[in-house]
Design a protein around this motif. Structure first.
Motif, PDB file in Angstrom:
ATOM      1  N   PRO A 145       0.773  -1.307  -0.048  1.00  0.00           N
ATOM      2  CA  PRO A 145      -0.058  -0.020  -0.056  1.00  0.00           C
ATOM      3  C   PRO A 145       0.784   1.070   0.079  1.00  0.00           C
ATOM      4  O   PRO A 145       2.075   0.960   0.433  1.00  0.00           O
ATOM      5  N   GLN A 146       0.267   2.436  -0.456  1.00  0.00           N
ATOM      6  CA  GLN A 146       0.919   3.649  -0.453  1.00  0.00           C
ATOM      7  C   GLN A 146       0.283   4.708   0.275  1.00  0.00           C
ATOM      8  O   GLN A 146      -0.993   5.014   0.167  1.00  0.00           O
ATOM      9  N   VAL A 147       0.969   5.555   0.936  1.00  0.00           N
ATOM     10  CA  VAL A 147       0.413   6.530   1.418  1.00  0.00           C
ATOM     11  C   VAL A 147       1.367   7.829   1.221  1.00  0.00           C
ATOM     12  O   VAL A 147       2.722   7.803   1.664  1.00  0.00           O
ATOM     13  N   THR A 148       1.134   8.677   0.404  1.00  0.00           N
ATOM     14  CA  THR A 148       1.801   9.691  -0.265  1.00  0.00           C
ATOM     15  C   THR A 148       1.537  11.147   0.090  1.00  0.00           C
ATOM     16  O   THR A 148       0.562  11.336   0.602  1.00  0.00           O
ATOM     17  N   LEU A 149       2.561  12.007  -0.319  1.00  0.00           N
ATOM     18  CA  LEU A 149       2.596  13.545  -0.032  1.00  0.00           C
ATOM     19  C   LEU A 149       1.914  13.770   1.368  1.00  0.00           C
ATOM     20  O   LEU A 149       1.126  14.674   1.515  1.00  0.00           O
ATOM     21  N   ALA A 150       2.724  13.476   2.353  1.00  0.00           N
ATOM     22  CA  ALA A 150       2.431  13.412   3.624  1.00  0.00           C
ATOM     23  C   ALA A 150       2.959  14.931   4.256  1.00  0.00           C
ATOM     24  O   ALA A 150       4.321  15.156   3.963  1.00  0.00           O
ATOM     25  N   VAL A 160       0.704   3.510  10.542  1.00  0.00           N
ATOM     26  CA  VAL A 160       1.201   4.928  10.036  1.00  0.00           C
ATOM     27  C   VAL A 160      -0.042   5.760   9.552  1.00  0.00           C
ATOM     28  O   VAL A 160      -0.881   5.259   9.089  1.00  0.00           O
ATOM     29  N   ARG A 161       0.067   7.117  10.422  1.00  0.00           N
ATOM     30  CA  ARG A 161      -0.939   7.796   9.980  1.00  0.00           C
ATOM     31  C   ARG A 161      -0.265   9.135   9.526  1.00  0.00           C
ATOM     32  O   ARG A 161       0.640   9.745  10.164  1.00  0.00           O
ATOM     33  N   ILE A 162      -0.959   9.785   8.249  1.00  0.00           N
ATOM     34  CA  ILE A 162      -0.508  11.027   7.748  1.00  0.00           C
ATOM     35  C   ILE A 162      -1.257  11.855   7.527  1.00  0.00           C
ATOM     36  O   ILE A 162      -2.542  11.518   7.551  1.00  0.00           O
ATOM     37  N   LYS A 163      -1.022  13.239   7.279  1.00  0.00           N
ATOM     38  CA  LYS A 163      -2.068  14.387   6.918  1.00  0.00           C
ATOM     39  C   LYS A 163      -1.532  14.763   5.486  1.00  0.00           C
ATOM     40  O   LYS A 163      -0.224  14.878   5.469  1.00  0.00           O
ATOM     41  N   THR A 170      -7.745  19.073   4.202  1.00  0.00           N
ATOM     42  CA  THR A 170      -6.415  18.154   4.662  1.00  0.00           C
ATOM     43  C   THR A 170      -7.026  16.869   4.798  1.00  0.00           C
ATOM     44  O   THR A 170      -7.937  16.626   5.701  1.00  0.00           O
ATOM     45  N   GLU A 171      -6.525  15.852   4.416  1.00  0.00           N
ATOM     46  CA  GLU A 171      -7.021  14.448   4.577  1.00  0.00           C
ATOM     47  C   GLU A 171      -5.956  13.822   5.525  1.00  0.00           C
ATOM     48  O   GLU A 171      -4.655  14.080   5.803  1.00  0.00           O
ATOM     49  N   VAL A 172      -6.711  12.940   6.440  1.00  0.00           N
ATOM     50  CA  VAL A 172      -5.924  12.078   7.368  1.00  0.00           C
ATOM     51  C   VAL A 172      -5.978  10.582   6.719  1.00  0.00           C
ATOM     52  O   VAL A 172      -7.080  10.086   6.590  1.00  0.00           O
ATOM     53  N   ILE A 173      -4.835  10.044   6.684  1.00  0.00           N
ATOM     54  CA  ILE A 173      -4.838   8.813   6.055  1.00  0.00           C
ATOM     55  C   ILE A 173      -3.884   7.958   6.671  1.00  0.00           C
ATOM     56  O   ILE A 173      -3.044   8.317   7.316  1.00  0.00           O
ATOM     57  N   GLY A 174      -4.473   6.443   7.096  1.00  0.00           N
ATOM     58  CA  GLY A 174      -3.726   5.717   7.642  1.00  0.00           C
ATOM     59  C   GLY A 174      -3.446   4.591   6.740  1.00  0.00           C
ATOM     60  O   GLY A 174      -4.004   3.995   5.864  1.00  0.00           O
ATOM     61  N   GLY A 175      -2.324   3.685   7.212  1.00  0.00           N
ATOM     62  CA  GLY A 175      -2.136   2.521   6.703  1.00  0.00           C
ATOM     63  C   GLY A 175      -1.247   1.368   7.673  1.00  0.00           C
ATOM     64  O   GLY A 175      -0.733   1.897   8.612  1.00  0.00           O
ATOM     65  N   THR A 176      -0.776   0.333   7.367  1.00  0.00           N
ATOM     66  CA  THR A 176      -0.444  -0.687   8.179  1.00  0.00           C
ATOM     67  C   THR A 176       0.746  -1.073   7.303  1.00  0.00           C
ATOM     68  O   THR A 176       0.802  -1.524   6.163  1.00  0.00           O
ATOM     69  N   MET A 177       2.010  -1.120   8.178  1.00  0.00           N
ATOM     70  CA  MET A 177       3.169  -1.487   7.471  1.00  0.00           C
ATOM     71  C   MET A 177       3.182  -3.250   7.055  1.00  0.00           C
ATOM     72  O   MET A 177       2.388  -3.912   7.844  1.00  0.00           O
ATOM     73  N   VAL A 180       4.531   2.048   1.459  1.00  0.00           N
ATOM     74  CA  VAL A 180       5.583   3.125   0.688  1.00  0.00           C
ATOM     75  C   VAL A 180       4.945   4.473   1.245  1.00  0.00           C
ATOM     76  O   VAL A 180       3.859   4.649   1.159  1.00  0.00           O
ATOM     77  N   LEU A 181       5.758   5.129   1.508  1.00  0.00           N
ATOM     78  CA  LEU A 181       5.418   6.525   2.173  1.00  0.00           C
ATOM     79  C   LEU A 181       6.295   7.725   1.523  1.00  0.00           C
ATOM     80  O   LEU A 181       7.285   7.576   1.503  1.00  0.00           O
ATOM     81  N   SER A 182       5.551   8.693   0.945  1.00  0.00           N
ATOM     82  CA  SER A 182       6.506   9.802   0.427  1.00  0.00           C
ATOM     83  C   SER A 182       6.002  11.266   1.240  1.00  0.00           C
ATOM     84  O   SER A 182       4.935  11.211   1.712  1.00  0.00           O
ATOM     85  N   VAL A 183       7.090  12.088   1.493  1.00  0.00           N
ATOM     86  CA  VAL A 183       6.661  13.087   2.433  1.00  0.00           C
ATOM     87  C   VAL A 183       6.915  14.446   1.578  1.00  0.00           C
ATOM     88  O   VAL A 183       7.704  14.545   0.768  1.00  0.00           O
ATOM     89  N   THR A 184       6.396  15.384   2.061  1.00  0.00           N
ATOM     90  CA  THR A 184       6.652  16.929   1.302  1.00  0.00           C
ATOM     91  C   THR A 184       7.394  17.493   2.101  1.00  0.00           C
ATOM     92  O   THR A 184       7.940  17.252   3.154  1.00  0.00           O
ATOM     93  N   ASP A 185       7.867  18.770   1.561  1.00  0.00           N
ATOM     94  CA  ASP A 185       8.581  19.598   2.194  1.00  0.00           C
ATOM     95  C   ASP A 185       8.037  20.424   3.384  1.00  0.00           C
ATOM     96  O   ASP A 185       8.510  21.147   4.033  1.00  0.00           O
ATOM     97  N   GLN A 186       6.663  19.931   3.888  1.00  0.00           N
ATOM     98  CA  GLN A 186       5.901  20.834   4.864  1.00  0.00           C
ATOM     99  C   GLN A 186       6.211  19.832   6.007  1.00  0.00           C
ATOM    100  O   GLN A 186       5.664  20.105   7.212  1.00  0.00           O
TER     101      GLN A 186
END
Length: 266
Positions: A145-150, A160-163, A170-177, A180-186
């Protein structure tokens, strides 16, 4: 816990960037560095490790690219990553995002042979191509699974939980390891390597792999296998002199408005 952070060696944006005769980016004859957007991924991986006191967490920096690409891995090690992997092979030159994701996926699979990878982390994009598609392609190839642009990352156990900040919400998204996780410069400023970190990085393990080491056929990568290609490039035009708007008779504001409107700035 096993974390792999994908980092990219990119041409320095402040340098005179050039293209090769085949219209691919010159990554050898110019100064390069670790992509700034990937520094945020390294930082978040290190923060996850630091928050898991008592747990054994290994952060691996993975880079594919030319021989100079090892500098990107070294920067990640200086920041605090535990070990590095550099995939270097002449056949990789000119690869598009599809081939890049293939090489990364195979390298991640090999890196997880002894200890399965729990988290694959990426920046939101590279500062040279800026495509933002590799994390999703990696997830597909790895069957994760992927959680992206966190913009915010939180972990607890295998959760794992991201915003994710959008234009209107603003979305709140969760996933189980594993995932794949990508993060922003924020997500927060990336740390600068300390003198202690720079010295310690010299003793950290670094592996160099070729395509044959990870089981990738050279015919599946490189410019000849790319689904996209740059057909033409042109030099940036020289900067022209600006236009001065005077306000001798009180018409300056009107003249400025007309100028901005003609350039479609307003």
């Amino acid at each position: 816990m096993n974390i792999v952070v994908c980092v990219k060696y990119v041409p320095d944006a402040t340098a005179d960037r050039q293209f090769e005769s085949d219209n691919t980016v010159d990554r050898v004859g110019v100064d390069g560095l670790l992509s700034e957007l990937d520094e945020y991924a390294v930082e978040q991986a290190l923060q996850i490790k630091e928050k898991r006191e008592g747990d054994e967490v290994t952060v691996t920096a993975l880079c594919i690219g030319p021989e100079k690409g090892v500098d990107a891995v070294r920067k990640a090690l200086q920041m605090g990553a535990d070990q590095g992997i550099h995939v270097v092979d002449d056949a990789i030159a000119g690869s598009d995002a599809i081939a890049t994701s293939l090489v990364l996926a195979k390298a991640i699979e090999k890196a997880g042979e002894s200890t399965p990878v729990d988290l694959v982390m990426c920046g939101m994009a590279s500062t040279d191509a800026a495509m933002s598609v590799v994390p999703a392609m990696l997830a597909e190839r790895l069957g994760l699974p992927q959680v992206t642009l966190a913009s915010v990352v939180e972990t607890q156990g295998d959760q794992v939980r991201i915003k994710r900040d959008g234009d209107t919400a603003t979305e709140v998204i969760g996933g189980t390891m594993p995932l794949v996780l990508s993060v922003t410069d924020q997500t927060g400023e990336a740390r600068y390597p300390s003198f202690k970190g720079i010295m310690a990085a010299k003793k950290k393990p670094m592996e160099t792999w070729s395509l044959s080491d990870i089981g990738v056929d050279a015919e599946k990568v490189g410019l000849s296998a790319a689904w996209t290609a740059v057909e033409e490039t042109s030099a940036r035009p020289p900067r022209t002199a600006g236009e001065i708007v005077t306000d001798e008779d009180g018409s300056g504001a009107t003249a400025l408005t007309v100028f901005l409107a003609s350039k479609k700035f307003i």
